[in-house]
Design a protein around this motif. Structure first.
Motif, short mmCIF file in Angstrom:
data_model
loop_
_atom_site.label_atom_id
_atom_site.label_comp_id
_atom_site.label_asym_id
_atom_site.label_seq_id
_atom_site.Cartn_x
_atom_site.Cartn_y
_atom_site.Cartn_z
N VAL A 107 0.57 -1.25 0.30
CA VAL A 107 -0.19 0.30 -0.11
C VAL A 107 0.96 1.61 0.16
CG1 VAL A 107 -1.51 1.33 1.56
CG2 VAL A 107 -1.48 -1.35 1.45
N PRO A 108 1.44 1.08 -0.95
CA PRO A 108 2.15 2.89 -1.42
C PRO A 108 1.49 4.23 -1.04
CG PRO A 108 1.61 2.22 -3.53
CD PRO A 108 0.97 1.06 -2.42
N LEU A 109 1.06 4.31 -1.55
CA LEU A 109 -0.10 5.43 -1.24
C LEU A 109 -0.49 6.48 0.00
CD1 LEU A 109 -1.69 5.18 -4.16
CD2 LEU A 109 0.41 6.09 -4.33
N LEU A 110 -0.06 5.74 0.93
CA LEU A 110 -0.67 6.51 2.11
C LEU A 110 -0.06 7.50 2.55
CD1 LEU A 110 -0.94 4.06 5.09
CD2 LEU A 110 -2.53 5.16 4.37
N ARG A 111 -0.48 9.00 3.12
CA ARG A 111 -0.04 9.68 3.45
C ARG A 111 0.23 10.51 5.02
NH1 ARG A 111 -0.88 13.86 -0.76
NH2 ARG A 111 -2.61 13.34 -2.97
N GLU A 112 1.65 10.30 4.80
CA GLU A 112 2.04 10.87 6.40
C GLU A 112 0.87 11.76 7.08
OE1 GLU A 112 4.97 14.10 9.14
OE2 GLU A 112 4.93 13.63 7.09
N GLN A 113 -0.32 12.64 6.97
CA GLN A 113 -1.15 13.34 7.25
C GLN A 113 -1.81 12.34 8.25
OE1 GLN A 113 -0.76 16.35 8.61
NE2 GLN A 113 -2.94 16.26 9.71
N THR A 114 -2.68 11.37 6.86
CA THR A 114 -3.38 10.67 7.49
C THR A 114 -3.38 9.27 8.43
OG1 THR A 114 -4.23 10.38 4.77
CG2 THR A 114 -4.68 8.29 6.51
N LEU A 115 -2.47 9.25 8.20
CA LEU A 115 -1.12 8.80 9.60
C LEU A 115 -1.36 9.06 10.81
CD1 LEU A 115 0.70 5.82 8.49
CD2 LEU A 115 -1.33 5.01 8.43
N ARG A 116 -1.10 10.36 10.85
CA ARG A 116 -0.96 11.13 11.94
C ARG A 116 -2.88 11.41 12.13
NH1 ARG A 116 4.01 13.45 13.29
NH2 ARG A 116 4.99 13.52 11.95
N GLN A 117 -3.53 11.24 11.40
CA GLN A 117 -4.72 11.72 11.66
C GLN A 117 -5.44 10.56 13.05
OE1 GLN A 117 -6.52 12.62 8.30
NE2 GLN A 117 -6.56 15.06 8.09
N LEU A 118 -5.03 9.50 12.51
CA LEU A 118 -5.53 7.76 13.00
C LEU A 118 -5.02 7.65 14.77
CD1 LEU A 118 -6.13 5.33 12.72
CD2 LEU A 118 -4.48 4.25 11.54
N ILE A 119 -3.40 8.02 14.06
CA ILE A 119 -2.90 8.05 15.50
C ILE A 119 -3.70 8.50 16.57
CG2 ILE A 119 -0.85 8.42 16.38
CD1 ILE A 119 1.03 7.64 14.92
N ALA A 120 -3.37 10.20 16.47
CA ALA A 120 -4.17 11.21 17.10
C ALA A 120 -5.80 10.37 17.73
CB ALA A 120 -4.53 12.08 16.31
N VAL A 215 -12.90 0.07 20.73
CA VAL A 215 -13.01 0.35 19.17
C VAL A 215 -13.10 1.26 18.87
CG1 VAL A 215 -12.81 -1.52 17.11
CG2 VAL A 215 -12.35 -2.55 19.26
N GLY A 216 -12.41 1.94 18.22
CA GLY A 216 -12.53 3.15 17.22
C GLY A 216 -12.55 3.32 15.56
N ALA A 217 -12.58 3.72 15.04
CA ALA A 217 -13.08 4.01 13.37
C ALA A 217 -12.19 5.41 13.50
CB ALA A 217 -13.33 3.48 12.89
N CYS A 218 -11.40 5.72 12.73
CA CYS A 218 -11.20 6.82 11.01
C CYS A 218 -10.94 6.82 9.98
CB CYS A 218 -9.40 6.85 11.62
SG CYS A 218 -9.49 9.10 11.02
N VAL A 219 -12.08 7.12 9.62
CA VAL A 219 -12.29 6.84 8.15
C VAL A 219 -11.58 7.31 7.37
CG1 VAL A 219 -14.50 7.49 6.34
CG2 VAL A 219 -14.85 6.82 9.30
N LEU A 220 -10.82 7.47 5.82
CA LEU A 220 -10.08 7.87 5.34
C LEU A 220 -10.64 8.76 4.66
CD1 LEU A 220 -7.28 7.69 4.55
CD2 LEU A 220 -7.57 5.95 2.60
N GLU A 221 -10.89 10.23 3.32
CA GLU A 221 -11.36 11.19 3.21
C GLU A 221 -11.41 11.03 1.73
OE1 GLU A 221 -10.48 14.79 3.90
OE2 GLU A 221 -10.65 15.00 5.93
N ASP A 222 -9.87 9.92 1.06
CA ASP A 222 -9.49 9.73 -0.58
C ASP A 222 -9.17 8.42 -0.31
OD1 ASP A 222 -8.66 9.02 -2.20
OD2 ASP A 222 -7.13 10.62 -2.74
N ALA A 223 -9.89 7.02 -0.60
CA ALA A 223 -10.15 5.86 -0.66
C ALA A 223 -8.92 5.39 -1.39
CB ALA A 223 -11.49 5.40 -1.40
#
Length: 301
Positions: A107-120, A215-223
């Protein structure tokens, strides 16, 4: 956002049969790097104190490809599912207490900001498990997110889903944030009573809820960020998306691209401002272009 007490596992053991290649799937390249380079780089950018890559098919070649990266390796000798893949890393994280990211080497297209949002989100909600989800018009093949009033109830894989569950459009991207060491305790309880006969990591959701954990979820804006590469068609599509990102960033940095659609620039290339790249150019590897340069049509550097 602080990323203290953060570690990561990258799953890279699969063969990638649909690639129809002698080479391990995660070693196929886009924009000048192997697929698995991109999650490895994200872990470095996030400041993970430890990153473990799970290897299996062509393990020696994969390890050699990332021998210069701050990554350790764990061998999954039998591929018995994603739950098993994470389970084999348990000894590598003895003594670690904190947030453990689970990423995928294809999965090469994940952005840093997406993972920061997930962690937060994971930390703000004091969750034990947080799933990165996405909504798709055609979710065929993906695990579906089944929600209840208090959040995620479970994740059901395509082959195990009922007809009603298959209509759900929110899917599991396969990217998670866990709390360790709890996650390894929960993994011990996962069984193989499913259509694939594998240890599904997704079963950890219902196990965590049954044990009283959030158990939580973080919805990705750009699939598209969660696109997994399973064949050459998806490899080409991911390369196209990544190239658009790279080209756009160069233009925003003051570089003129005469025809971005026919300009191919590897991820590590550096171009200083006020330079012009004419159409149908290929800039590869660690190429560096200075200021006020013009790269003529059809150049390969």
């Amino acid at each position: 956002m602080s990323t203290d007490n953060l570690a990561a596992v990258i799953l890279a053991a699969g063969k990638g049969t649909r690639m129809k290649s002698e080479q391990s799937k995660v070693l196929h390249q886009i924009a000048g790097h192997p697929l698995a380079y991109y999650p490895v780089h994200l872990c470095q950018t996030l400041g993970c104190e430890k990153t473990v890559m799970v290897v299996g098919h062509q393990a020696q070649q994969v390890e050699a490809a990332f021998s210069d990266q701050p990554v350790s390796f764990v061998l999954q000798e039998e591929q018995l599912g994603t739950g098993h893949a994470l389970q084999v890393t348990a000894s590598a994280f003895e003594g670690f207490s904190g947030t453990l990211l689970l990423l995928c080497g294809d999965v090469p297209l994940l952005r840093e900001q997406t993972l920061r949002q997930l962690i937060a989100r994971h930390r703000a909600e004091h969750s034990s498990v947080t799933v990165l989800t996405a909504c798709m018009d055609n979710p065929f093949g993906y695990g579906r997110i089944v929600r209840a009033a208090d959040g995620i109830e479970k994740i059901v894989e395509q082959k195990d889903a009922t007809d009603e569950e298959k209509k759900l459009q929110e899917i599991n991207t396969g990217i998670y944030a866990f709390e360790a060491p709890l996650v390894f305790d929960l993994l011990q309880k996962i069984g193989r009573d499913n259509a694939q006969g594998e240890y599904y990591l997704t079963d950890i959701i219902s196990l965590a809820k049954a044990a009283g954990h959030r158990v939580g979820a973080c919805v990705l804006e750009d699939a598209a960020e969660s696109m997994g590469i399973n064949d050459r068609v998806q490899l080409a599509e991911a390369a196209r998306i990544l190239q658009q990102r790279i080209n756009r960033q160069h233009m925003l940095n003051g570089v003129t691209l005469r025809d971005p659609a026919t300009t191919y620039i590897d991820a590590a290339v550096v171009i200083d401002s006020d330079s012009v790249i004419e159409a149908n150019c290929h800039l590869r590897g660690a190429t560096r272009i200075g200021r006020h340069c013009t790269i003529q049509t059809g150049s390969v550097i």
